[in-house]
Design an enzyme around this catalytic site. Structure first.
Site, short mmCIF file in Angstrom:
data_model
loop_
_atom_site.label_atom_id
_atom_site.label_comp_id
_atom_site.label_asym_id
_atom_site.label_seq_id
_atom_site.Cartn_x
_atom_site.Cartn_y
_atom_site.Cartn_z
N ASP A 14 -0.48 -4.11 3.09
CA ASP A 14 -1.37 -4.39 2.05
C ASP A 14 -2.64 -4.94 2.42
O ASP A 14 -3.25 -5.63 1.73
CB ASP A 14 -0.61 -5.68 1.20
CG ASP A 14 1.00 -4.98 0.82
OD1 ASP A 14 1.06 -3.96 0.36
OD2 ASP A 14 1.98 -5.86 1.22
N HIS A 42 -0.81 2.93 -1.36
CA HIS A 42 -2.17 2.70 -1.36
C HIS A 42 -2.98 2.77 -2.45
O HIS A 42 -2.95 3.82 -3.10
CB HIS A 42 -2.66 3.86 -0.10
CG HIS A 42 -2.10 3.73 1.20
ND1 HIS A 42 -2.25 4.65 2.08
CD2 HIS A 42 -1.32 2.68 1.61
CE1 HIS A 42 -1.61 4.08 3.35
NE2 HIS A 42 -1.02 2.85 2.98
N SER A 300 1.96 -2.68 -4.80
CA SER A 300 1.43 -1.43 -5.64
C SER A 300 2.74 -0.49 -5.67
O SER A 300 2.87 0.27 -6.37
CB SER A 300 0.41 -0.73 -4.95
OG SER A 300 0.51 -0.56 -3.55
N THR A 302 6.42 -1.70 -5.29
CA THR A 302 7.41 -2.43 -5.90
C THR A 302 7.17 -3.36 -6.95
O THR A 302 8.04 -3.76 -7.77
CB THR A 302 8.22 -3.15 -5.05
OG1 THR A 302 7.09 -4.38 -4.45
CG2 THR A 302 8.68 -2.56 -3.64
N ARG A 306 3.24 -10.87 -3.73
CA ARG A 306 3.20 -11.21 -2.28
C ARG A 306 3.05 -12.70 -2.08
O ARG A 306 2.50 -13.46 -2.66
CB ARG A 306 1.86 -10.31 -1.94
CG ARG A 306 2.00 -8.87 -1.86
CD ARG A 306 0.66 -8.23 -1.38
NE ARG A 306 0.64 -6.90 -1.90
CZ ARG A 306 -0.23 -6.00 -2.47
NH1 ARG A 306 -1.35 -6.65 -2.49
NH2 ARG A 306 -0.08 -4.69 -2.68
N THR A 415 -15.90 -5.91 0.36
CA THR A 415 -16.45 -6.94 -0.73
C THR A 415 -15.84 -6.65 -1.94
O THR A 415 -16.39 -7.21 -2.98
CB THR A 415 -17.81 -7.36 -0.44
OG1 THR A 415 -18.55 -6.21 -1.02
CG2 THR A 415 -18.40 -7.86 0.80
#
Length: 430
Positions: A14, A42, A300, A302, A306, A415
């Site tokens: 991730d 992704h 993205s 499941t 996090r 950024t």
């Protein structure tokens, strides 16, 4: 001469690999996945539109880029076809640009059933898999009993092997896990239907990669998950079932290590982890919640939240060594905007007080305390900044300190989520 550039994660996944692969594929003729399966997620944001890819290489959103799935990837035909359909509905041409190795192992319904049954049986001791059959499919591969993409096109041979596999796996499912058996005929019919759709996309990916290399084309190798989830070098047993580190590139694609020119390690400006396993810098306070909220830290693949923590230079040093990292891409710097102070983990302290390096297994993390170095934060926004000079002085100091601690240059700084919100200091394809 073309260049072969690798993009892989240096933490627990991730890290933001999808965006960077998409950014760099502007220079690539082909992008190849070499390990993992549809447990990867992704996320790409282009002109504000979000696309999540699980199995198809991130280069698919760049017109004219060839996308290859190597022999090291485990392929779930149903998941692949869903992903193809979703992209085609958006107007993305997939089938003419996607090619799949016949040597890639298949993930079938019994792998998923086994994966989920095992996690259920483990209870509180569960590993935290995505439940998508990745591990059981790799087990079949290593045991030399697995079915591969190329087998789909030989019905009688496929049916015979499938029958043997279902006898074996259904015995476990029914007698040990007390779960229903997987039906042979239904599985065979589904697979044969997928075979017709996949046949035009099958190609000797290894041969194609070497043809591209000899023609002087630039090639991008896209890693999935992160280095600390590697089956050999990760926080075992809380790992995935493939080699997520640089060694997996050669075995999963057939391109030898001497042909790899640059390895870019994607690194988040803080640390996250999904599921179970050690996490020395994990934050359980308001700061951790702030990082999760600002960073949209939900898987993205499941949708699981996090775990968030401070930047860990110890694990990054290990990843740099194991992968022979050429340069770092630091992502999500903007998530740290507004924090008064920022901690960097520079070592671990055990019960004897000694500062040690990263252990090689999960149990050895028990009792370790992170040793922090505190740095000033910054109040200014870094979101969308395009040059190093525009960054706040404290942000530049943070970047420089990370470089000093890990012994590798930060060549790219992300950024924001869009491909344009990036500072490129040294281009991997240059």
């Amino acid at each position: 001469m073309g260049k072969n550039v690798v993009v892989l994660g240096t933490q627990w996944g991730d890290e933001g690999k999808g965006k960077i692969v998409d950014l760099l594929t502007e220079h690539a003729a082909a992008v190849v996945r070499y390990q993992g399966g549809h447990n990867a997620g992704h996320t790409l944001v282009i002109n504000g539109e979000k696309t999540v890819l699980h199995l198809i290489p991130s280069g698919i959103l760049r017109e004219g880029v060839q996308c290859l799935i190597g022999n090291g990837v485990v392929v779930a035909p149903d998941a692949l076809m869903r992903e193809i359909t979703k992209l085609e509905e958006k107007g993305v041409p997939v089938r003419e640009r996607l090619r799949i190795s016949p040597a890639a192992p298949l993930i079938l319904s019994y792998h998923v059933a086994l994966d989920q049954a095992r996690e259920k049986a483990r209870g509180e001791a569960k590993i935290g898999t995505t439940g998508r059959g990745i591990g059981p499919a790799y087990e079949d591969k290593v045991a030399r009993r697995g079915l591969r993409v190329g087998d789909l096109f030989h019905r009688e041979r496929f049916a015979a092997k499938l029958g043997e596999l279902l006898d074996y796996h259904n015995f476990q499912l029914v007698n040990y896990y007390k779960e229903p058996a997987i039906d042979f005929q239904q599985t065979l019919d589904e697979c044969m239907a997928y075979a017709e759709q996949l046949k035009p996309m099958m190609l000797d990916v290894t041969a194609e990669l070497h043809n591209l290399r000899r023609a002087g084309k630039d090639i991008m190798f896209e890693g999935a998950q992160g280095s600390l989830l590697d089956i050999d070098h990760g926080t075992y047993p809380y790992v995935t079932s493939s080699n997520t580190t640089a060694g997996g590139i050669s075995t999963g694609s057939g391109v030898g290590p001497m042909y790899l020119d640059y390895i870019l390690g994607i690194t988040k400006a803080y640390t996250t982890r999904v599921g179970s396993g050690p996490f020395p810098t994990e934050l359980f306070d308001e700061t951790g919640a702030t990082l999760a909220k600002r960073g949209h830290e939900f898987g993205s693949t499941t949708g699981r939240a996090r775990r968030c923590g401070w930047f860990d230079a110890v694990i990054l040093r290990r990843a740099i060594d194991v992968n022979s990292i050429s340069g770092i891409c630091l992502t999500k710097l903007d998530v740290l905007d507004g924090l008064e102070t920022i901690n960097i983990c520079v070592g671990y302290k055990n019960e004897n007080g000694a500062v040690i390096d990263a252990p090689s297994d999960a149990d050895s993390y028990i009792g370790l305390e992170p040793v922090y170095e505190q740095m000033p934060g910054w109040s200014e926004s870094t979101l969308g900044v395009k040059t190093l000079e525009e960054l706040p002085e404290a942000a530049r100091a943070y970047i420089k300190r990370i470089e000093e601690l890990v012994g590798a240059p930060i060549d790219i700084i992300s950024t924001g989520p869009d491909r344009n919100e990036t500072i490129v200091l040294r281009h991997p394809f240059a």
